[in-house]
Every structure is written in C-alpha cells, then in structure tokens.
Design a protein around this motif. Structure first.
Motif, PDB file in Angstrom:
ATOM      1  N   LYS A 293       0.817  -1.051   0.074  1.00 42.12           N
ATOM      2  CA  LYS A 293      -0.050  -0.024  -0.191  1.00 42.12           C
ATOM      3  C   LYS A 293       0.956   1.261   0.073  1.00 42.12           C
ATOM      4  O   LYS A 293       1.865   1.317  -0.013  1.00 42.12           O
ATOM      5  CB  LYS A 293      -0.875   0.104   1.225  1.00 42.12           C
ATOM      6  CG  LYS A 293      -1.792  -1.334   1.383  1.00 42.12           C
ATOM      7  CD  LYS A 293      -3.282  -0.977   0.670  1.00 42.12           C
ATOM      8  CE  LYS A 293      -3.978  -2.046   0.894  1.00 42.12           C
ATOM      9  NZ  LYS A 293      -5.264  -1.688   0.910  1.00 42.12           N
TER      10      LYS A 293
ATOM     11  N   THR B 256       2.938   4.450   1.296  1.00 38.60           N
ATOM     12  CA  THR B 256       3.784   4.493   2.281  1.00 38.60           C
ATOM     13  C   THR B 256       3.189   4.956   3.667  1.00 38.60           C
ATOM     14  O   THR B 256       3.237   4.237   4.851  1.00 38.60           O
ATOM     15  CB  THR B 256       4.826   5.387   2.249  1.00 38.60           C
ATOM     16  OG1 THR B 256       5.471   5.130   0.936  1.00 38.60           O
ATOM     17  CG2 THR B 256       5.837   5.669   3.199  1.00 38.60           C
ATOM     18  N   LYS B 257       2.052   6.025   3.807  1.00 36.95           N
ATOM     19  CA  LYS B 257       1.430   6.446   5.005  1.00 36.95           C
ATOM     20  C   LYS B 257       0.937   5.283   5.471  1.00 36.95           C
ATOM     21  O   LYS B 257       0.688   5.231   6.789  1.00 36.95           O
ATOM     22  CB  LYS B 257       0.629   7.537   4.360  1.00 36.95           C
ATOM     23  CG  LYS B 257      -0.220   8.066   5.434  1.00 36.95           C
ATOM     24  CD  LYS B 257      -1.209   9.156   5.135  1.00 36.95           C
ATOM     25  CE  LYS B 257      -2.082   9.679   6.252  1.00 36.95           C
ATOM     26  NZ  LYS B 257      -2.864  10.750   5.688  1.00 36.95           N
ATOM     27  N   ASP B 258       0.076   4.482   4.828  1.00 38.62           N
ATOM     28  CA  ASP B 258      -0.814   3.289   5.346  1.00 38.62           C
ATOM     29  C   ASP B 258       0.394   2.493   5.900  1.00 38.62           C
ATOM     30  O   ASP B 258      -0.135   1.701   7.129  1.00 38.62           O
ATOM     31  CB  ASP B 258      -1.589   2.710   4.237  1.00 38.62           C
ATOM     32  CG  ASP B 258      -2.518   3.372   3.656  1.00 38.62           C
ATOM     33  OD1 ASP B 258      -3.126   4.439   4.484  1.00 38.62           O
ATOM     34  OD2 ASP B 258      -2.974   3.305   2.218  1.00 38.62           O
TER      35      ASP B 258
ATOM     36  N   VAL C  10       3.203   3.067   7.216  1.00 37.79           N
ATOM     37  CA  VAL C  10       3.741   3.458   8.477  1.00 37.79           C
ATOM     38  C   VAL C  10       2.746   3.401   9.603  1.00 37.79           C
ATOM     39  O   VAL C  10       2.991   2.979  10.675  1.00 37.79           O
ATOM     40  CB  VAL C  10       4.265   4.949   8.212  1.00 37.79           C
ATOM     41  CG1 VAL C  10       4.414   5.774   9.398  1.00 37.79           C
ATOM     42  CG2 VAL C  10       5.371   5.094   7.111  1.00 37.79           C
ATOM     43  N   GLU C  11       1.530   3.697   9.322  1.00 31.79           N
ATOM     44  CA  GLU C  11       0.464   3.524  10.571  1.00 31.79           C
ATOM     45  C   GLU C  11       0.294   2.352  10.744  1.00 31.79           C
ATOM     46  O   GLU C  11       0.283   2.011  11.950  1.00 31.79           O
ATOM     47  CB  GLU C  11      -0.902   4.133   9.700  1.00 31.79           C
ATOM     48  CG  GLU C  11      -0.827   5.728   9.679  1.00 31.79           C
ATOM     49  CD  GLU C  11      -0.438   6.501  10.863  1.00 31.79           C
ATOM     50  OE1 GLU C  11      -1.048   6.045  11.972  1.00 31.79           O
ATOM     51  OE2 GLU C  11       0.477   7.448  10.885  1.00 31.79           O
ATOM     52  N   SER C  12       0.294   1.283   9.870  1.00 27.54           N
ATOM     53  CA  SER C  12       0.280   0.000  10.310  1.00 27.54           C
ATOM     54  C   SER C  12       1.563  -0.528  11.278  1.00 27.54           C
ATOM     55  O   SER C  12       1.341  -1.203  12.281  1.00 27.54           O
ATOM     56  CB  SER C  12       0.008  -0.941   9.293  1.00 27.54           C
ATOM     57  OG  SER C  12       0.005  -2.333   9.779  1.00 27.54           O
TER      58      SER C  12
ATOM     59  N   LYS D 224       3.382   1.194  13.045  1.00 27.73           N
ATOM     60  CA  LYS D 224       3.422   2.021  14.444  1.00 27.73           C
ATOM     61  C   LYS D 224       2.452   0.934  15.258  1.00 27.73           C
ATOM     62  O   LYS D 224       2.890   1.119  16.445  1.00 27.73           O
ATOM     63  CB  LYS D 224       2.836   3.435  14.113  1.00 27.73           C
ATOM     64  CG  LYS D 224       3.643   4.558  13.760  1.00 27.73           C
ATOM     65  CD  LYS D 224       3.183   5.732  14.110  1.00 27.73           C
ATOM     66  CE  LYS D 224       3.882   6.866  12.967  1.00 27.73           C
ATOM     67  NZ  LYS D 224       3.155   8.031  13.337  1.00 27.73           N
ATOM     68  N   GLU D 225       1.359   0.727  14.676  1.00 26.15           N
ATOM     69  CA  GLU D 225       0.478  -0.003  15.838  1.00 26.15           C
ATOM     70  C   GLU D 225       1.253  -1.371  16.008  1.00 26.15           C
ATOM     71  O   GLU D 225       1.136  -1.590  17.196  1.00 26.15           O
ATOM     72  CB  GLU D 225      -0.716  -0.183  15.069  1.00 26.15           C
ATOM     73  CG  GLU D 225      -1.769   0.846  14.977  1.00 26.15           C
ATOM     74  CD  GLU D 225      -1.987   1.570  16.313  1.00 26.15           C
ATOM     75  OE1 GLU D 225      -2.342   0.696  17.141  1.00 26.15           O
ATOM     76  OE2 GLU D 225      -2.052   2.769  16.456  1.00 26.15           O
TER      77      GLU D 225
ATOM     78  N   LYS E 266       3.893  -0.972  18.569  1.00 24.32           N
ATOM     79  CA  LYS E 266       3.361  -0.618  19.969  1.00 24.32           C
ATOM     80  C   LYS E 266       2.820  -1.925  20.699  1.00 24.32           C
ATOM     81  O   LYS E 266       2.841  -2.064  21.878  1.00 24.32           O
ATOM     82  CB  LYS E 266       2.118   0.434  19.836  1.00 24.32           C
ATOM     83  CG  LYS E 266       2.848   2.052  19.885  1.00 24.32           C
ATOM     84  CD  LYS E 266       1.357   2.750  20.021  1.00 24.32           C
ATOM     85  CE  LYS E 266       1.161   3.595  18.761  1.00 24.32           C
ATOM     86  NZ  LYS E 266       0.192   4.584  18.963  1.00 24.32           N
TER      87      LYS E 266
END
Length: 82
Positions: free
Chosen positions: A6, A8-10, A12-14, A16-17, A20
């Motif tokens: 997907k 890059t923004k998607d 990166v968000e995935s 990060k989760e 965590k």
C-alpha cells in the motif's frame, strides 16, 4: 524482509500499531528501511515459527513478508563442534 503493498502512509501507520502492540512473545529487535528489492527489514525474535507467523498475518494487509530463520555464527560453531 518486507515489500510494501500500500501507500507509504498506510504502511507507516500499520507499522506503528504493530510496534506498539506486537503479538505475544514477539520481541522486535530492529527495523530498517532499505533500497532495492525489499522496502524494509524487521529483525525480531519469536518463540516459534508459528508465533512469528502471527506478525506477518497482522501486517498482511499492507505488507508482504519473506521470513527467514537466522542462527548466530557462535551457535552454528557450537553445533559443528568448532
């Protein structure tokens, strides 16, 4: 080794989760973005291959994984009696 599926923004968000809240038993040792055939590398420790699979399933919507088992040189030398 990871190939993004997907934007890059998607990814990166995935990522990060996942960082965590990794699956139980997974210890993420390092993450690197790369140039070439793959976009990133995650180095992690898992109790078993089945546990390692949880990580790739968790991120499979945005990333494609190629997983390899690694054994330290010292451990190999012990196995070979060197």
């Amino acid at each position: 080794m990871i190939k993004f599926k997907k934007k890059t923004k998607d990814v990166v968000e995935s990522g990060k989760e996942i960082m965590k809240n990794p699956p139980s038993g997974i210890k993420i040792v390092g993450t690197y973005w790369t140039l070439g055939k793959f976009d990133a590398v995650w180095i992690y420790e898992a109790p078993s291959e089945k546990d390692a699979m949880k990580l790739s399933v968790m991120a499979s919507e945005v990333m494609r994984f190629q997983t390899m088992t690694a054994v330290s040189r010292d451990d190999v030398m012990k196995l070979l009696d060197y």
